[in-house]
Design a protein around this motif. Structure first.
Motif, PDB file in Angstrom:
ATOM      1  N   VAL A 118       0.848  -1.067   0.123  1.00 36.00           N
ATOM      2  CA  VAL A 118      -0.068  -0.101   0.048  1.00 36.00           C
ATOM      3  C   VAL A 118       0.918   1.303   0.057  1.00 36.00           C
ATOM      4  CG1 VAL A 118      -0.103   0.145   2.398  1.00 36.00           C
ATOM      5  CG2 VAL A 118      -2.017   1.215   1.036  1.00 36.00           C
ATOM      6  N   THR A 119       0.335   2.348  -0.847  1.00 34.29           N
ATOM      7  CA  THR A 119       1.064   3.545  -0.681  1.00 34.29           C
ATOM      8  C   THR A 119       0.127   4.517  -0.238  1.00 34.29           C
ATOM      9  OG1 THR A 119       2.300   2.919  -2.464  1.00 34.29           O
ATOM     10  CG2 THR A 119       2.380   5.161  -2.018  1.00 34.29           C
ATOM     11  N   LEU A 120       0.414   5.402   0.477  1.00 34.96           N
ATOM     12  CA  LEU A 120      -0.569   6.509   0.998  1.00 34.96           C
ATOM     13  C   LEU A 120      -0.436   7.865   0.511  1.00 34.96           C
ATOM     14  CD1 LEU A 120      -0.507   5.875   4.896  1.00 34.96           C
ATOM     15  CD2 LEU A 120      -2.232   4.972   3.215  1.00 34.96           C
ATOM     16  N   ALA A 121      -1.282   8.550  -0.038  1.00 36.30           N
ATOM     17  CA  ALA A 121      -1.195   9.553  -0.503  1.00 36.30           C
ATOM     18  C   ALA A 121      -2.279  10.835   0.202  1.00 36.30           C
ATOM     19  CB  ALA A 121      -1.620   9.637  -2.026  1.00 36.30           C
ATOM     20  N   PRO A 122      -1.980  11.845   0.113  1.00 40.77           N
ATOM     21  CA  PRO A 122      -2.669  13.108   0.904  1.00 40.77           C
ATOM     22  C   PRO A 122      -3.863  13.478   0.168  1.00 40.77           C
ATOM     23  CG  PRO A 122      -0.618  14.004   0.049  1.00 40.77           C
ATOM     24  CD  PRO A 122      -0.676  12.557  -0.344  1.00 40.77           C
ATOM     25  N   ASP A 123      -3.638  13.313  -0.934  1.00 38.46           N
ATOM     26  CA  ASP A 123      -4.904  14.237  -1.975  1.00 38.46           C
ATOM     27  C   ASP A 123      -5.073  13.511  -3.315  1.00 38.46           C
ATOM     28  OD1 ASP A 123      -2.918  14.906  -3.581  1.00 38.46           O
ATOM     29  OD2 ASP A 123      -2.789  16.977  -2.241  1.00 38.46           O
TER      30      ASP A 123
ATOM     31  N   THR B  19      -3.223  -2.528 -13.034  1.00 34.45           N
ATOM     32  CA  THR B  19      -4.305  -1.688 -12.596  1.00 34.45           C
ATOM     33  C   THR B  19      -4.252  -1.534 -11.054  1.00 34.45           C
ATOM     34  OG1 THR B  19      -5.701  -3.677 -12.441  1.00 34.45           O
ATOM     35  CG2 THR B  19      -5.735  -2.575 -14.572  1.00 34.45           C
ATOM     36  N   VAL B  20      -4.996  -0.646 -10.567  1.00 38.29           N
ATOM     37  CA  VAL B  20      -4.740  -0.386  -9.084  1.00 38.29           C
ATOM     38  C   VAL B  20      -6.103  -0.013  -8.553  1.00 38.29           C
ATOM     39  CG1 VAL B  20      -2.772   1.290  -9.639  1.00 38.29           C
ATOM     40  CG2 VAL B  20      -5.037   2.354  -9.582  1.00 38.29           C
ATOM     41  N   VAL B  21      -6.240  -0.209  -7.161  1.00 35.54           N
ATOM     42  CA  VAL B  21      -7.299  -0.043  -6.418  1.00 35.54           C
ATOM     43  C   VAL B  21      -7.110   1.349  -5.653  1.00 35.54           C
ATOM     44  CG1 VAL B  21      -8.610  -1.100  -4.471  1.00 35.54           C
ATOM     45  CG2 VAL B  21      -7.545  -2.748  -6.156  1.00 35.54           C
ATOM     46  N   LEU B  22      -7.909   1.979  -5.509  1.00 35.71           N
ATOM     47  CA  LEU B  22      -8.016   2.953  -4.666  1.00 35.71           C
ATOM     48  C   LEU B  22      -8.876   3.070  -3.452  1.00 35.71           C
ATOM     49  CD1 LEU B  22      -6.849   6.334  -4.720  1.00 35.71           C
ATOM     50  CD2 LEU B  22      -8.869   6.930  -5.640  1.00 35.71           C
ATOM     51  N   LYS B  23      -8.545   3.415  -2.412  1.00 34.54           N
ATOM     52  CA  LYS B  23      -9.506   3.480  -1.112  1.00 34.54           C
ATOM     53  C   LYS B  23      -9.324   4.647  -0.401  1.00 34.54           C
ATOM     54  CE  LYS B  23      -8.590  -1.478  -0.564  1.00 34.54           C
ATOM     55  NZ  LYS B  23      -7.889  -2.616   0.312  1.00 34.54           N
ATOM     56  N   LEU B  24     -10.353   5.038   0.132  1.00 35.22           N
ATOM     57  CA  LEU B  24     -10.466   6.293   1.011  1.00 35.22           C
ATOM     58  C   LEU B  24      -9.792   6.007   2.341  1.00 35.22           C
ATOM     59  CD1 LEU B  24     -11.983   9.085   1.528  1.00 35.22           C
ATOM     60  CD2 LEU B  24     -13.625   7.770   2.676  1.00 35.22           C
TER      61      LEU B  24
ATOM     62  N   GLY C 183      -6.805  11.104   3.304  1.00 31.99           N
ATOM     63  CA  GLY C 183      -5.947  10.855   2.176  1.00 31.99           C
ATOM     64  C   GLY C 183      -6.665   9.563   1.525  1.00 31.99           C
ATOM     65  N   PHE C 184      -5.841   8.944   0.889  1.00 37.18           N
ATOM     66  CA  PHE C 184      -6.002   7.845   0.086  1.00 37.18           C
ATOM     67  C   PHE C 184      -4.967   6.711   0.174  1.00 37.18           C
ATOM     68  CE2 PHE C 184      -8.126  11.838  -1.686  1.00 37.18           C
ATOM     69  CZ  PHE C 184      -9.264  10.967  -1.689  1.00 37.18           C
ATOM     70  N   ALA C 185      -5.578   5.464  -0.151  1.00 34.51           N
ATOM     71  CA  ALA C 185      -4.506   4.288  -0.156  1.00 34.51           C
ATOM     72  C   ALA C 185      -4.548   3.719  -1.456  1.00 34.51           C
ATOM     73  CB  ALA C 185      -4.854   3.335   0.725  1.00 34.51           C
ATOM     74  N   VAL C 186      -3.412   3.376  -2.049  1.00 33.35           N
ATOM     75  CA  VAL C 186      -3.441   3.096  -3.660  1.00 33.35           C
ATOM     76  C   VAL C 186      -2.551   1.511  -3.468  1.00 33.35           C
ATOM     77  CG1 VAL C 186      -2.352   3.658  -5.936  1.00 33.35           C
ATOM     78  CG2 VAL C 186      -3.086   5.264  -4.550  1.00 33.35           C
ATOM     79  N   GLN C 187      -3.176   0.562  -4.046  1.00 36.18           N
ATOM     80  CA  GLN C 187      -2.601  -0.682  -4.201  1.00 36.18           C
ATOM     81  C   GLN C 187      -2.836  -1.288  -5.497  1.00 36.18           C
ATOM     82  OE1 GLN C 187      -5.396  -1.906  -0.818  1.00 36.18           O
ATOM     83  NE2 GLN C 187      -3.661  -2.863  -0.115  1.00 36.18           N
ATOM     84  N   PRO C 188      -1.871  -1.868  -5.914  1.00 38.10           N
ATOM     85  CA  PRO C 188      -2.062  -2.928  -7.119  1.00 38.10           C
ATOM     86  C   PRO C 188      -3.137  -3.597  -7.112  1.00 38.10           C
ATOM     87  CG  PRO C 188      -0.312  -3.828  -5.819  1.00 38.10           C
ATOM     88  CD  PRO C 188      -0.842  -2.650  -5.020  1.00 38.10           C
ATOM     89  N   MET C 189      -3.789  -3.860  -8.193  1.00 38.36           N
ATOM     90  CA  MET C 189      -5.052  -4.769  -8.240  1.00 38.36           C
ATOM     91  C   MET C 189      -4.429  -6.316  -8.481  1.00 38.36           C
ATOM     92  SD  MET C 189      -8.449  -4.637  -8.690  1.00 38.36           S
ATOM     93  CE  MET C 189      -9.723  -5.865  -9.100  1.00 38.36           C
ATOM     94  N   LEU C 190      -5.009  -6.999  -7.317  1.00 37.19           N
ATOM     95  CA  LEU C 190      -4.627  -8.288  -7.511  1.00 37.19           C
ATOM     96  C   LEU C 190      -5.468  -9.255  -8.119  1.00 37.19           C
ATOM     97  CD1 LEU C 190      -2.507 -10.543  -6.311  1.00 37.19           C
ATOM     98  CD2 LEU C 190      -3.794 -10.788  -4.454  1.00 37.19           C
ATOM     99  N   ARG C 191      -5.169  -9.987  -9.081  1.00 35.26           N
ATOM    100  CA  ARG C 191      -6.140 -10.706  -9.881  1.00 35.26           C
ATOM    101  C   ARG C 191      -5.801 -12.412  -9.626  1.00 35.26           C
ATOM    102  NH1 ARG C 191      -9.251  -7.709 -13.129  1.00 35.26           N
ATOM    103  NH2 ARG C 191      -8.516  -5.681 -13.534  1.00 35.26           N
ATOM    104  N   ARG C 192      -6.598 -13.103  -8.939  1.00 35.57           N
ATOM    105  CA  ARG C 192      -6.504 -14.419  -8.764  1.00 35.57           C
ATOM    106  C   ARG C 192      -7.842 -15.037  -8.963  1.00 35.57           C
ATOM    107  NH1 ARG C 192      -2.400 -14.611  -3.427  1.00 35.57           N
ATOM    108  NH2 ARG C 192      -2.595 -16.837  -3.939  1.00 35.57           N
TER     109      ARG C 192
END
Length: 900
Positions: A507-512, A529-534, A580-589
């Motif tokens: 996970v990578t945290l971003a402020p905006d 692709t990525v996943v974005l979480k609040l 802020g937001f959490a950015v993660q790689p989209m895991l496909r299984r």
């Protein structure tokens, strides 16, 4: 105070009834009537300030005016008067009191609190308030408001609810089932369920224990007593209020799934108790336990005089997960003359079956080894009445027992009457009104035996399959607490999981929004692709506010999704802070199964491990199982197997099975995390994606709060709120004894074979000195008492030689069993005969004393045969003081004040 003064409570010679007027129908008068109806032969003294006699008994105005102090005081007065009566009872030296009065309130200032304080000052034991009394039928004691005195028997009934106890006792009276005692505890100001379990576990008049409870206040005390009792005899429990709402609103999915009823269920399972869910099931259990002892095996043979009724029994057995026996060819040959149709089990004797057909079926089945129990069903017909069949079945069973064949038989007689019930009761054969009841009765004993397997398991404090970075995990939690946070941020959650070797998505945290787009770019540029979480400390379930977006493929998509999340949160939760937001790689299984795993905190039993089917609808699906930590891989695997989703984890079509060992190990890791980090109150991994390649946490949240007590004030190296103490591996030692190096560690349940081999090498005379009598049969039951410990009330240390782990031989062992107050412990020790005099005995005793001191046990004592001079010399060398035992001159009592 556990069993202190229980003898006076359950076998009083003089009973005072306070509030006993001469008015028929009053509570006090009803108690006197019950005592007389039960055949009490002691003194009954009514106490009433305005009466001179009650039903012919001389009345005393006050307790203090009674010439000789009563053993037991029954109190049936207005609530405000109760504390003063308890104080007076204590002052005159009464041993116990039962408070029948209700509505005494809660808290120290209420009458209930004041009565309890008065009782503690004088060592007076209390039952109630809100009790309906107690009964010991074999002693003629019926100090209760039960409709009629229970019949004598060997089942102890302990109930917090008076009405439930009354219902069970009345059912038992009508069905010829008797009781060793009936105790109704009410609100349990003093004597509680655990105290009663401690007593009846050791009561040789009691063969099984029946519990009805609504709540437990001291989980550790209850589970310690329950596990000890369940090791000794069957314990059946019915909990009322199973669907009560939790006291606080859970904030995670795991918290919502860990409802109080489910946690109690998990606790009962771990304690080895047989839980039932209603009075019908309880009656079935009472009928079974009243006639039949537990037995090995789980294969049921069904015999009936009709295919349909037999099929219904088989269906019920299958519905409940039971096992239908498969008769061997030889058995089938014996059954051929009486069998109708081709099916061997259920065995159909035909609608025209006569009593002789039941004999022809039962004799080979009772003699055969291809089934473990039999259900014999009879529907009355013109060809054979129920009475004749009952007499025939009872005779066949009696004949088999006289030949040493004690296979259990459960009888069903449709339309049973008193005569039939008496026939089966005299034959000690459980009788049921329906096939379903009989199958459940059979399974009660099967489940009881299975519960003993869980009861024997006491996992290590630290599972050996992995080594977590506990120091790093504690830093993460401590830093968050120092900042005043109650939830870990996504990055901290990932770091915490990493410390426990739990695989999760980076996970990578971003402020905006712009920072989120920048963080997503390296992943997108690499073709992913990525996943974005609040990220918000005020929004626990992100999906409820549109706080999760999957499969984003460009910076613009990420930026747009982030702005949309902010707008949505401001609309639905204007008070919520957006960190802020959490950015993660989209895991496909594609073959992954969505699961949930985590920790919840129960106000009674402490940390609970939760596992089940995951996803956004997790609470609606409600497919989950719970377990109390600590866990090992076997317990974790059993936890998985209790869910419906477990079947989806197996292979099907072209989908390979999920990695079950990896999932089980993850659950063990969570249990260890709970032990190491008491500040973690809830942990939610949802979804946990599992497939053939393992399990990975896609999303997780962790709620924290300061520890319940400072680490330095804990007893031992374990979670202060764990209801079950883990195996104390931190007490493993390597010590020098003379020229010998010895390994000493706490005893484990799997040491039974080692103990058996040890006793084979010990001189019989040394065994006699240890157990005060010759011991020739080192049975499983005997050895289980030595090896199955709870590490709280009982501890034992075993000394092993310096060989390789798998080849080590036992040199000796020392044991300490604390009383229920945990202030005094009784020791016992035995060293292999060929190494006596080497100093090993003294070394083991010192280790036992160290344990007692660490546990806060003030006094260590033990009975030693006066002729056992070597043991007495060791005790004197260690500072023990000897005293003679007045009742037994062959013994001396060795006592040591351990102190701080």
């Amino acid at each position: 105070m556990s069993t202190y003064r229980f003898e006076a409570l359950l076998a009083p010679r003089r009973i005072a009834v306070v509030g006993a007027g001469d008015r028929p129908g009053s509570v006090g008068r009803a108690i006197i009537d019950g005592l007389r109806a039960g055949g009490f032969t002691g003194d009954i003294v009514p106490v009433h300030p305005r009466e001179t006699s009650v039903d012919g008994l001389a009345c005393s105005p006050r307790l203090a005016d009674i010439p000789q102090a009563p053993d037991l005081v029954m109190i049936a007065t207005p609530p405000a008067a109760v504390p003063g009566i308890v104080e007076e009872a204590g002052q005159i030296g009464a041993a116990a009191a039962v408070i029948l009065s209700a509505h005494l309130g809660v808290g120290e200032a209420a009458p209930a609190g004041a009565a309890h304080a008065a009782a503690r000052r004088h060592g007076l034991r209390l039952i109630g308030p809100d009790s309906v009394g107690l009964s010991v039928p074999a002693r003629g004691l019926n100090a209760s408001l039960l409709a009629r005195p229970p019949k004598p028997g060997d089942l102890a009934l302990i109930s917090q609810s008076g009405t439930v106890a009354s219902a069970i006792a009345e059912w038992g009276w009508r069905h010829g089932v008797g009781f060793s005692a009936v105790m109704t505890l009410g609100r349990s100001a003093d004597i509680d369920i655990a105290d009663c379990l401690d007593h009846f576990a050791e009561d040789f008049h009691t063969r099984a224990i029946i519990l009805s409870l609504h709540h437990i206040t001291d989980a550790r005390k209850f589970l310690t007593a329950a596990r000890a009792a369940a090791r000794a005899k069957p314990v059946v429990v019915l909990r009322t209020g199973r669907h009560d709402a939790p006291g606080r609103r859970p904030e995670t999915h795991t918290g919502a799934l860990a409802r109080p009823g489910a946690v109690y269920e998990a606790a009962f399972r771990r304690a080895g108790l047989l839980a039932v869910d209603g009075l019908d099931a309880m009656f079935s259990a009472v009928e079974t336990l009243g006639r039949q002892r537990p037995f090995p095996g789980n294969r049921l043979m069904i015999v009936s005089n009709g295919r349909g009724i037999g099929a219904l029994a088989a269906d019920r057995l299958a519905d409940l997960g039971g096992t239908l026996a498969e008769p061997a060819p030889a058995t089938q040959d014996c059954l051929a003359p009486v069998r109708h149709g081709r099916q061997a089990n259920p065995l159909d004797l035909g609608i025209d079956a006569v009593p002789g057909d039941y004999v022809g079926a039962l004799e080979p089945l009772l003699a055969g080894r291809d089934s473990d129990a039999i259900v014999s069903i009879h529907v009355p017909t013109a060809r054979a009445g129920s009475r004749e069949v009952a007499e025939t079945v009872a005779g066949a069973v009696a004949k088999a027992r006289s030949a040493g064949r004690r296979k259990p038989v459960f009888a069903v007689s449709i339309g049973e009457d008193e005569a039939i019930r008496a026939i089966y009761a005299d034959a000690k054969i459980p009788l049921f009104a329906t096939d379903a009841d009989a199958v459940e009765g059979f399974l009660h004993l099967v489940r009881y035996r299975e519960a003993q397997n869980d009861l024997m398991r006491t996992p290590d404090a630290l599972p050996r399959e992995f080594t977590p970075d506990v120091a790093a995990a504690r830093r993460i939690v401590d830093e968050a607490l120092a900042e005043g946070r109650t939830w870990l941020d996504p990055y901290a959650v990932t770091e915490l999981l990493t410390a426990y070797r739990i695989v999760s998505v980076p996970v990578t945290l971003a402020p905006d929004p712009d920072g989120a787009a920048a963080a997503a770019w390296p992943l997108i540029a690499g073709g992913g692709t990525v996943v974005l979480k609040l990220v918000s400390p005020d929004v626990v379930h992100k999906s409820e506010v549109g706080g999760v977006r999957l499969g984003l493929t460009s910076e613009a998509d990420v930026r747009e999704a982030a702005h949309a999340m902010i707008a949505r949160v401001r609309e639905l939760r204007p008070d919520a802070r957006v960190a802020g937001f959490a950015v993660q790689p989209m895991l496909r299984r594609p073959q992954g199964r969505e699961l949930i795993a985590g920790l919840a905190e129960d106000p009674v039993f402490g940390p609970v491990v939760v596992f089940g089917r995951g996803g956004t609808a997790v609470e609606v699906i409600d497919d989950r199982a719970l377990a109390l930590p600590p866990l090992d891989l076997a317990l974790a695997s059993e936890l998985i197997g209790r869910t419906r989703v477990a079947r989806r984890l197996e292979a099907y079509r072209d989908v390979p099975a999920a990695d079950l060992p990896a999932i089980a190990l993850l659950l063990v890791k969570l249990a260890q995390l709970a032990a190491d980090l008491p500040a973690v109150r809830e942990l939610d991994i949802n979804p946990l994606l599992a497939d053939a390649d393992g399990a990975v946490a896609l999303d997780a949240r962790v709620r924290i709060a300061p520890e319940p007590s400072p680490p330095e004030r804990r007893r031992g190296n374990w979670h202060p709120r764990f209801a079950i103490r883990p195996y104390p591996s931190d007490w493993e030692r390597r010590i020098e004894v003379g020229e010998r190096c010895v390994h000493v560690r706490p005893v484990r349940p799997d040491d039974e074979d080692m103990f058996r081999a040890f006793f084979a090498q010990v001189d019989p005379e040394d065994v006699r000195l240890r157990f005060f009598a010759p011991v020739r049969d080192f049975s499983h039951a005997f050895l289980a008492r030595l090896t199955q410990l709870d590490y709280s009330r009982a501890i034992a240390f075993v000394a092993l030689d310096d060989a390789a782990e798998e080849d080590r031989r036992m040199l000796g062992a020392v044991r300490l069993h604390a009383n229920a107050n945990h202030d005094t412990g009784e020791f016992a020790i035995l060293v292999r005969s060929d190494i006596k005099g080497t100093g090993l005995g003294a070394a083991l005793m010192r280790m036992m004393i160290d344990w007692a001191r660490a546990e806060g046990i003030a006094v260590v004592e033990g009975s030693v045969l006066a002729e056992n001079r070597p043991m007495r010399a060791v005790c004197r060398h260690l500072g023990f003081v000897e005293k003679a035992v007045p009742d037994d001159p062959s013994l001396v009592k060795a006592t040591l004040s351990v102190g701080g």
